[in-house]
Design a protein around this motif. Structure first.
Motif, PDB file in Angstrom:
ATOM      1  N   GLY A   1       0.796  -1.167   0.014  1.00  0.00           N
ATOM      2  CA  GLY A   1      -0.056   0.002  -0.048  1.00  0.00           C
ATOM      3  C   GLY A   1       1.028   1.319   0.090  1.00  0.00           C
ATOM      4  N   LEU A   2       0.566   2.235   0.986  1.00  0.00           N
ATOM      5  CA  LEU A   2       1.328   3.363   1.078  1.00  0.00           C
ATOM      6  C   LEU A   2       2.808   3.259   1.164  1.00  0.00           C
ATOM      7  N   GLY A   3       3.173   2.208   2.047  1.00  0.00           N
ATOM      8  CA  GLY A   3       4.447   1.731   2.301  1.00  0.00           C
ATOM      9  C   GLY A   3       5.146   1.406   1.167  1.00  0.00           C
ATOM     10  N   ALA A   4       4.501   0.838   0.168  1.00  0.00           N
ATOM     11  CA  ALA A   4       5.072   0.287  -1.081  1.00  0.00           C
ATOM     12  C   ALA A   4       5.367   1.564  -1.987  1.00  0.00           C
ATOM     13  N   ALA A   5       4.424   2.386  -1.946  1.00  0.00           N
ATOM     14  CA  ALA A   5       4.360   3.532  -2.763  1.00  0.00           C
ATOM     15  C   ALA A   5       5.532   4.344  -2.330  1.00  0.00           C
ATOM     16  N   HIS A   6       5.520   4.666  -1.059  1.00  0.00           N
ATOM     17  CA  HIS A   6       6.694   5.772  -0.396  1.00  0.00           C
ATOM     18  C   HIS A   6       7.762   5.186   0.257  1.00  0.00           C
ATOM     19  N   GLY A   7       7.846   4.013   0.251  1.00  0.00           N
ATOM     20  CA  GLY A   7       8.934   3.366   1.259  1.00  0.00           C
ATOM     21  C   GLY A   7       8.461   3.298   2.668  1.00  0.00           C
ATOM     22  N   VAL A   8       9.366   2.531   3.146  1.00  0.00           N
ATOM     23  CA  VAL A   8       8.887   2.461   4.885  1.00  0.00           C
ATOM     24  C   VAL A   8      10.222   2.788   6.002  1.00  0.00           C
TER      25      VAL A   8
END
Length: 161
Positions: free
Chosen positions: A137-144
């Motif tokens: 989700g958002l973590g895949a799109a922006h990194g974690v």
């Protein structure tokens, strides 16, 4: 995207506004293949085109099946401007696909439905946590990043987003 779970607790490393675009289709009449199959085939072409172009603004996406009749794609975009620019660019896959859909839908008697929703989420109005998950989700799109950098609780992460 790695299929390996990330150890520990992490959160999305997103900064500023987050743009989420959700789009889907629903097959209303299975026998009307000539109306829904072109719609079904159009999305992978658009996603492939966007994924190849690093300047397109698409940061990541996730495809979800909502049963045998429904397909949904959640997309994360760099900015609303890039999302709108892609949607209106006559030289990209979207405009011709949209025009073709509108031509087909006139005689389709509701054989296929499409929908989309766009969310412009201001900084401080989103948070995330991933435990034992690959980038998603958002973590895949922006990194974690480690949860501790933004706060151990959702309330703290919301304040720092």
């Amino acid at each position: 995207m790695s299929a390996q779970p990330i150890p520990g607790r992490v959160t999305a490393a997103a900064e500023g506004e987050v743009v989420v675009f959700v789009i889907g289709m629903r097959i209303n009449r299975w026998r009307a293949v000539r109306h829904w199959l072109p719609t079904l085939r159009a999305m992978p072409r658009m996603l492939k085109e966007l994924s190849r172009d690093r300047d397109s603004g698409l940061l990541g996406y996730r495809t979800l099946a909502g049963g045998p009749r429904e397909l949904t794609v959640i997309q994360y975009w760099e900015s609303r401007e890039k999302l709108l620019a892609y949607a209106s660019d006559p030289g990209k896959e979207h405009r011709p696909a949209w025009a073709a859909f509108n031509r087909r839908v006139r005689g389709s008697e509701g054989s296929v439905g499409i929908w989309h929703e766009t969310y412009l989420v201001p900084a401080g109005s989103y948070e995330s946590i991933y435990v034992g998950m690959p980038a998603y989700g958002l973590g895949a799109a922006h990194g974690v990043e480690p949860v501790a950098l933004r706060g151990e609780r959702a309330k703290e992460r919301l304040a720092s987003a």
